[in-house]
Design a protein around this motif. Structure first.
Motif, PDB file in Angstrom:
ATOM      1  N   UNK A 148     -68.019 -41.651  11.274  1.00  0.00           N
ATOM      2  CA  UNK A 148     -66.707 -41.860  10.943  1.00  0.00           C
ATOM      3  C   UNK A 148     -66.214 -42.632   9.892  1.00  0.00           C
ATOM      4  N   UNK A 149     -65.923 -42.162   8.596  1.00  0.00           N
ATOM      5  CA  UNK A 149     -65.437 -43.011   7.540  1.00  0.00           C
ATOM      6  C   UNK A 149     -63.917 -43.107   7.495  1.00  0.00           C
ATOM      7  N   UNK A 150     -63.379 -44.217   8.009  1.00  0.00           N
ATOM      8  CA  UNK A 150     -61.941 -44.491   7.974  1.00  0.00           C
ATOM      9  C   UNK A 150     -61.386 -44.318   6.636  1.00  0.00           C
ATOM     10  N   UNK A 151     -62.442 -44.671   5.751  1.00  0.00           N
ATOM     11  CA  UNK A 151     -61.988 -44.558   4.298  1.00  0.00           C
ATOM     12  C   UNK A 151     -63.378 -44.737   3.298  1.00  0.00           C
ATOM     13  N   UNK A 152     -63.117 -44.424   2.145  1.00  0.00           N
ATOM     14  CA  UNK A 152     -64.286 -44.337   1.256  1.00  0.00           C
ATOM     15  C   UNK A 152     -64.476 -45.880   0.895  1.00  0.00           C
ATOM     16  N   UNK A 153     -65.428 -46.564   1.722  1.00  0.00           N
ATOM     17  CA  UNK A 153     -65.551 -48.096   1.201  1.00  0.00           C
ATOM     18  C   UNK A 153     -65.618 -48.234  -0.017  1.00  0.00           C
ATOM     19  N   UNK A 154     -66.448 -47.529  -0.861  1.00  0.00           N
ATOM     20  CA  UNK A 154     -66.844 -47.893  -2.050  1.00  0.00           C
ATOM     21  C   UNK A 154     -65.672 -47.698  -3.148  1.00  0.00           C
ATOM     22  N   UNK A 155     -64.922 -46.620  -2.915  1.00  0.00           N
ATOM     23  CA  UNK A 155     -63.656 -46.520  -3.667  1.00  0.00           C
ATOM     24  C   UNK A 155     -62.544 -47.659  -3.229  1.00  0.00           C
ATOM     25  N   UNK A 156     -62.572 -48.130  -1.879  1.00  0.00           N
ATOM     26  CA  UNK A 156     -61.791 -49.079  -1.665  1.00  0.00           C
ATOM     27  C   UNK A 156     -61.976 -50.485  -2.113  1.00  0.00           C
ATOM     28  N   UNK A 157     -63.463 -50.775  -2.372  1.00  0.00           N
ATOM     29  CA  UNK A 157     -63.665 -52.118  -2.988  1.00  0.00           C
ATOM     30  C   UNK A 157     -63.438 -51.982  -4.660  1.00  0.00           C
ATOM     31  N   UNK A 158     -63.752 -50.899  -5.033  1.00  0.00           N
ATOM     32  CA  UNK A 158     -63.525 -50.476  -6.511  1.00  0.00           C
ATOM     33  C   UNK A 158     -62.116 -50.891  -6.808  1.00  0.00           C
ATOM     34  N   UNK A 159     -61.306 -50.365  -6.198  1.00  0.00           N
ATOM     35  CA  UNK A 159     -60.083 -50.368  -6.648  1.00  0.00           C
ATOM     36  C   UNK A 159     -59.352 -51.824  -6.316  1.00  0.00           C
ATOM     37  N   UNK A 160     -60.024 -52.654  -5.344  1.00  0.00           N
ATOM     38  CA  UNK A 160     -59.375 -53.951  -4.884  1.00  0.00           C
ATOM     39  C   UNK A 160     -60.029 -54.893  -6.255  1.00  0.00           C
ATOM     40  N   UNK A 192     -74.192 -28.076   2.199  1.00  0.00           N
ATOM     41  CA  UNK A 192     -73.506 -28.481   1.076  1.00  0.00           C
ATOM     42  C   UNK A 192     -72.073 -29.285   1.321  1.00  0.00           C
ATOM     43  N   UNK A 193     -71.915 -30.183   0.438  1.00  0.00           N
ATOM     44  CA  UNK A 193     -70.946 -31.190   0.842  1.00  0.00           C
ATOM     45  C   UNK A 193     -69.263 -30.559   0.979  1.00  0.00           C
ATOM     46  N   UNK A 194     -68.778 -30.280   2.031  1.00  0.00           N
ATOM     47  CA  UNK A 194     -67.353 -29.541   2.021  1.00  0.00           C
ATOM     48  C   UNK A 194     -66.384 -30.397   2.642  1.00  0.00           C
ATOM     49  N   UNK A 195     -65.156 -30.022   2.479  1.00  0.00           N
ATOM     50  CA  UNK A 195     -64.025 -30.610   3.180  1.00  0.00           C
ATOM     51  C   UNK A 195     -63.395 -29.254   3.855  1.00  0.00           C
ATOM     52  N   UNK A 196     -63.197 -29.359   5.267  1.00  0.00           N
ATOM     53  CA  UNK A 196     -62.384 -28.533   5.864  1.00  0.00           C
ATOM     54  C   UNK A 196     -61.138 -28.466   5.500  1.00  0.00           C
ATOM     55  N   UNK A 197     -60.315 -29.700   5.578  1.00  0.00           N
ATOM     56  CA  UNK A 197     -58.974 -29.670   5.218  1.00  0.00           C
ATOM     57  C   UNK A 197     -58.476 -29.311   3.693  1.00  0.00           C
ATOM     58  N   UNK A 201     -58.144 -35.962   2.618  1.00  0.00           N
ATOM     59  CA  UNK A 201     -58.902 -35.073   1.594  1.00  0.00           C
ATOM     60  C   UNK A 201     -59.314 -35.685   0.446  1.00  0.00           C
ATOM     61  N   UNK A 202     -58.686 -36.791  -0.076  1.00  0.00           N
ATOM     62  CA  UNK A 202     -59.033 -37.735  -1.167  1.00  0.00           C
ATOM     63  C   UNK A 202     -60.345 -38.313  -1.021  1.00  0.00           C
ATOM     64  N   UNK A 203     -60.488 -38.947   0.208  1.00  0.00           N
ATOM     65  CA  UNK A 203     -61.691 -39.208   0.616  1.00  0.00           C
ATOM     66  C   UNK A 203     -62.885 -38.606   0.699  1.00  0.00           C
ATOM     67  N   UNK A 204     -62.512 -37.244   1.309  1.00  0.00           N
ATOM     68  CA  UNK A 204     -63.705 -36.193   1.576  1.00  0.00           C
ATOM     69  C   UNK A 204     -64.170 -35.841   0.153  1.00  0.00           C
ATOM     70  N   UNK A 205     -63.341 -35.957  -0.770  1.00  0.00           N
ATOM     71  CA  UNK A 205     -63.866 -35.303  -2.248  1.00  0.00           C
ATOM     72  C   UNK A 205     -64.549 -36.390  -2.793  1.00  0.00           C
TER      73      UNK A 205
END
Length: 390
Positions: free
Chosen positions: A113-125, A381-386, A164-168
């Motif tokens: 359960x990824x409450x966010x994409x930790x990698x993207x969060x850290x990169x933006x910070x 395959x990597x998919x996003x339901x939403x 959806x942004x994090x799913x992608x």
């Protein structure tokens, strides 16, 4: 089984709210066992610095030093062997990081359960500090977290995100599904379209214990508000939230309310809600609250992720201080536009976060999880339901 580092029933942060929403949604379909694994002491400054230093030597993320990975692994394996066949939900990267170095076959379906994409969060910070050394440390940590998150997600049977942004953003061989949170209705403010203020009031509502949130407040006060005050000098800024007194902001047009018992009434004290988040990834809970309160919102691009709000239709989105201030002035000068924007934001939020809709999504996800367990596959395959709402 649902695994958390620290008890979600005691956490007042958005992370705690999202964990409780997941528990509530899963509990609608059966009995959920909550396993709480206390994190290692990490609340003191010296311990954080020690973790950073050790991560440099071990080429690991400092996040890994905040939990007892061996203890989590041992307890999970014991419970999985006692009750085979039950999926295990690992909430947040802290409870799942042991997977990165786990080489044996897992005895149960693991759902990260990824409450966010930790990698993207850290990169933006890592782009925010002005100090070069701080930027270097954060960029290195971002690379380490990206590696950790990638290794964890490839070991999981499924990844869940809130947006959806994090799913992608996830690149993994397992399925990735977006499931918005089942929000606690008692935590939502009520709309109040009848308010008329004697003076224009803006509100920045957040928790300021976390350093990036304080950076956001300073950005608003030091770079955005001077441009607003130059045009409308009587505009007041209300800063509300846990730790707001630590900001040390002293200005005759800024009011600070720290550690209030209930933040909901403060939404209706403002003409416009400000969401200056510059950390990408994750669902910004305060944006959802503001939308459900029917308030006009000015946000940065990261502040509307996962909300289905769109610039110009239900929110005004600006990235620069100049653009942010112009959007504020536009809303303060046009009461009708402000009201329309708030009403549209409320309608979208009520549709996207309705309990009936979200429980339907959870039901479909659990059916898929059971089908996968009954018919094991070697690769997904990597998919996003939403899909984002129009």
């Amino acid at each position: 089984m649902f695994v958390c580092v620290d008890d979600p029933t005691e956490l007042k942060s958005a992370s705690g709210i999202f964990a409780r929403s997941m528990l509530a949604a899963l509990g609608s379909f059966g009995v959920v066992q909550l396993l709480v694994v206390p994190g290692l002491p990490n609340h003191r400054r010296w311990r954080r610095r020690l973790n950073q230093a050790l991560s440099l030597l071990r080429c690991r993320s400092a996040l890994e030093g905040t939990v007892d990975q061996a203890g989590i692994r041992k307890e999970l394996l014991r419970l999985a062997n006692e009750s085979p066949g039950r999926p295990i939900f690992l909430n947040h990267l802290r409870s799942a990081c042991f997977l990165a170095r786990y080489t044996e076959t897992l005895p149960a379906q693991i759902v990260y359960v990824a409450q966010n994409s930790e990698a993207e969060s850290a990169r933006s910070l890592s782009e925010l500090p002005s100090n070069p050394l701080n930027r270097w440390v954060l960029r290195r940590e971002a690379r380490m977290i990206a590696n950790l998150e990638a290794r964890v997600s490839t070991k999981a049977a499924h990844v869940l995100t809130l947006t959806d942004e994090d799913a992608a953003r996830f690149r993994t061989t397992c399925p990735v599904t977006c499931l918005p949170p089942l929000l606690e209705l008692e935590s939502m403010p009520s709309p109040d379209f009848g308010r008329r203020a004697d003076e224009a009031t803006l509100a920045l509502i957040s928790s300021f214990h976390w350093t990036p949130k304080r950076w956001n407040a300073y950005w608003v006060v030091e770079e955005v508000m001077p441009l607003v005050w130059a045009k409308l000098p009587q505009t007041r800024l209300l800063i509300v939230g846990a730790g707001a007194d630590k900001l040390g902001i002293k200005h005759e047009s800024v009011s600070v309310e720290a550690d209030v018992a209930d933040i909901r009434p403060y939404y209706n004290l403002a003409d416009v809600i400000l969401v200056p988040d510059r950390q990408s990834s994750g669902l910004k809970f305060k944006t959802v609250q503001a939308a459900l309160a029917g308030k006009a919102i000015v946000s940065t691009p990261p502040g509307i992720e996962g909300t289905a709000l769109h610039d110009g239709e239900s929110v005004l989105v600006r990235a620069s201080a100049e653009g942010f201030s112009q959007a504020i002035l536009q809303l303060l000068s046009d009461c009708n536009f402000r009201t329309r924007l708030g009403r549209r934001a409320e309608a979208i939020a009520r549709e996207r976060f309705s309990h009936a809709r979200i429980l339907k999504l959870f039901g479909a996800f659990l059916e898929e999880l059971q089908a996968v367990a009954a018919t094991p596959q070697t690769q997904h395959d990597t998919v996003s339901r939403e899909a984002p709402l129009a």
